[in-house]
Design an enzyme around this catalytic site. Structure first.
Site, short mmCIF file in Angstrom:
data_model
loop_
_atom_site.label_atom_id
_atom_site.label_comp_id
_atom_site.label_asym_id
_atom_site.label_seq_id
_atom_site.Cartn_x
_atom_site.Cartn_y
_atom_site.Cartn_z
N HIS A 1 86.10 88.32 73.84
CA HIS A 1 86.01 86.88 73.58
C HIS A 1 86.81 86.04 74.58
O HIS A 1 86.30 85.09 75.16
CB HIS A 1 86.48 86.55 72.17
N ARG B 1 73.35 105.08 54.95
CA ARG B 1 73.31 106.38 54.25
C ARG B 1 73.13 106.25 52.75
O ARG B 1 72.72 107.18 52.09
CB ARG B 1 74.62 107.11 54.52
N LYS C 1 80.24 94.34 69.89
CA LYS C 1 81.47 94.68 70.57
C LYS C 1 82.40 95.35 69.57
O LYS C 1 82.23 95.15 68.38
CB LYS C 1 82.14 93.43 71.15
N HIS D 1 79.94 87.51 70.00
CA HIS D 1 79.45 86.38 69.21
C HIS D 1 80.08 85.05 69.66
O HIS D 1 79.56 83.99 69.36
CB HIS D 1 79.61 86.62 67.70
N ASP E 1 90.42 94.06 70.76
CA ASP E 1 89.59 93.38 69.76
C ASP E 1 89.19 91.98 70.20
O ASP E 1 88.07 91.54 69.92
CB ASP E 1 90.39 93.31 68.44
N LYS F 1 78.62 80.62 70.03
CA LYS F 1 79.22 79.44 69.38
C LYS F 1 78.78 78.19 70.14
O LYS F 1 78.77 78.17 71.37
CB LYS F 1 80.75 79.54 69.36
N LYS G 1 96.76 87.28 65.12
CA LYS G 1 96.50 87.20 63.68
C LYS G 1 97.75 86.65 63.01
O LYS G 1 98.86 86.78 63.53
CB LYS G 1 96.20 88.58 63.11
N GLU H 1 94.19 82.94 64.71
CA GLU H 1 93.63 83.18 63.37
C GLU H 1 94.77 83.19 62.36
O GLU H 1 95.87 83.67 62.67
CB GLU H 1 92.94 84.53 63.33
#
Ligand code: BG6
Length: 490
Positions: A240, A51, A148, A178, A235, A182, A339, A216
């Site tokens: 994954h 935009r 995703k 993704h 998520d 890998k 996380k 992570e």
């Protein structure tokens, strides 16, 4: 060693969400590296769409900045030539204005490969597909790439898939996960199916259990609004972790053909034993990070990161999953992701069964299970942990040591980022590493009852300190079965 570069035919790539984080952080750096490696054929065109009212040169400057910031090769080598391929079209996908400019820019040979990358929120996918059709931009050589998560549950995924499917044939739709791009994830197929060693042992008669960890150290970074609505189950697990599980658990496909591989993955998803209100307490743990220490400093709690004291969004999930089929009955898969864990590490551990009888005396030491550890990141490689005799006189002493293969050292080659591989696969029209509609929907069908059972139970996520391996209950989940997560063992 130099990797073999096979050029792709000239293409047009239109990136919706062209000023967004994904485009800057992942897509353009990946395209730049493929360009520098000489994989593109002229004339290739890349058009950013968003935009923001930007001129072409101003957009190119933002891309140059992003390349510098997100680790693509040093400016100078080919940067100018790369930027010259990039164009920009400002438009709001919800409105009919601005599309004619995109039409003009794409005009030319209708047989050219044309790829539309939707680096936008999933609720825009249907709108964009419709607008592309309405403005006559979809050619037979077109394809659409969606990120995703496709939807936030089974019902919304179906709606989105219907909307995209009304414009594009399934063979033109590339749903990105993704993780499938890998290197080491693809290596899982090589390891299993290009070697005679493992496959005969690849079942519950010889394998005790499998662990899949995607840890992570980062928190939610700038994605609080998205993450608050998603949580770790949507998520990371729905896509994954389940995709990794599929690659470990699937039967050998007859070829690398996209449908042959995806048929086998789908069978695994359909074999997952349901987790619902009847067994949620025994098979799942969800957690949320509190304040603690991570990445070398003090960090705030999740609630503070997202500005919601009452948040019940999970930032950690551990699951005990049964693949209810002949091959895997009796060998559970333990999955965990979170996380603000102590380090960034993604690993698949295949733990073989204990030996049936030991002929060694107690002095020889404890005999651990043979383990195959497939390290996805960082330091991609595989380790096969074995018991061997410690060298020297003084009797038979056994030691648990790894046959250790680090891919960077072995191949002396840079491992491309997942997006490099996946973007080039889209241009080639190779869908093997992309999720088919029925896979995505089967994954949601298994995930939805977990979410529902969590929301029915009044238990909030268990707290854990940032910088630790999640709630203690995640350790108990595995220990109840007389096992432990691998970092506690080796
Ligand atoms: C994304 C998730 O799909 O994967 C993020 O939305 C997560 O929350 C990321 O951080 C992890 O990817 P990688 O490649 O860094 O392991």
């Amino acid at each position: 060693m130099v990797s073999r570069i096979v050029k792709v035919e000239p293409f047009d790539l239109v990136v919706f969400g062209g000023t967004g984080d994904l485009a800057h952080r992942k897509l353009f750096p990946a395209l730049y590296r493929r360009f520098l490696d000489g994989q593109f054929s002229a004339p290739t065109r890349i058009i950013g769409v968003s935009r923001q009212p930007l001129e072409r040169e101003a957009y190119q400057a933002t891309i140059a900045d992003a390349l510098g910031q997100f680790g693509a090769a040093a400016p100078g080598d080919g940067l100018q030539a790369f930027l010259e391929m990039i164009d920009y079209v400002p438009l709001d996908v919800g409105s009919d204005e601005g599309w004619s400019l995109l039409e003009t820019k794409l005009a030319g040979d209708p047989t050219r490969v044309r790829a539309f990358y939707l680096a936008t929120a999933p609720d825009r996918f249907g709108v964009v597909a419709k607008q592309l059709a309405r403005h006559g931009l979809v050619t037979p050589a077109s394809r659409i790439i969606v990120e995703k998560p496709v939807g936030r549950d089974g019902a919304s995924a179906e709606r989105i898939n219907d909307a995209i499917g009304a414009v594009f044939a399934e063979s033109q739709i590339f749903r990105i996960d993704h993780y499938l791009g890998k290197e080491t994830v693809q290596n899982m197929m090589a390891l299993r199916f290009a070697n005679a060693l493992f496959e005969p042992l690849w079942n519950s008669a010889h394998i005790d259990h499998v662990e899949i960890t995607v840890a992570e150290s980062i928190g939610v970074e700038g994605r609080a609004a998205y993450y608050e609505n998603a949580g770790a189950l949507r998520d990371m697990v729905q896509n994954h972790l389940l995709q990794l599980l599929c690659l470990v658990a699937m039967e050998p496909p007859s070829s690398l053909d996209a449908d042959a591989v995806r048929d086998e993955k789908l069978k695994v998803l359909k074999s997952l034993a349901p987790i619902d209100a009847s067994n949620i307490g025994a098979l799942t743990v969800r957690g949320q990070y509190g304040a603690g220490a991570s990445e070398g400093g003090a960090v705030a709690s999740y609630a503070k990161d997202v500005g919601n004291d009452k948040s019940t969004t999970e930032t950690f999930v551990a699951l005990k999953v049964s693949v209810a089929n002949w091959r895997w009955a009796g060998a559970p898969f333990y999955l965990r992701t979170g996380k603000r864990l102590p380090q960034r590490v993604s690993e698949v551990v295949v733990a073989f069964r204990a030996i049936p009888h030991s002929m060694f005396s107690a002095d020889a030491g404890r005999i651990s299970k043979t383990r195959l550890v497939i390290r996805l990141q960082p330091d991609e490689g595989i380790k096969l942990w074995l018991m061997l005799k410690e060298p020297g006189a003084g009797g038979m002493r056994l030691r648990y040591v790894p046959l250790d293969m680090n891919f960077a050292e072995a191949f002396q080659i840079y491992a491309p980022d997942a997006y490099e591989r996946l973007l080039m696969d889209v241009i080639r029209g190779n869908a093997t590493l992309f999720m088919r509609r029925d896979e995505v929907e089967a994954a949601w069908r298994w995930i939805d009852p977990i979410r529902e059972a969590w929301s029915l139970s009044n238990d909030p996520p268990r707290p854990y300190f940032a910088g630790t391996w999640g709630p203690a209950a995640s350790i108990a989940l595995v220990e109840r079965d007389g096992r432990s997560w691998t970092e506690e063992v080796v």
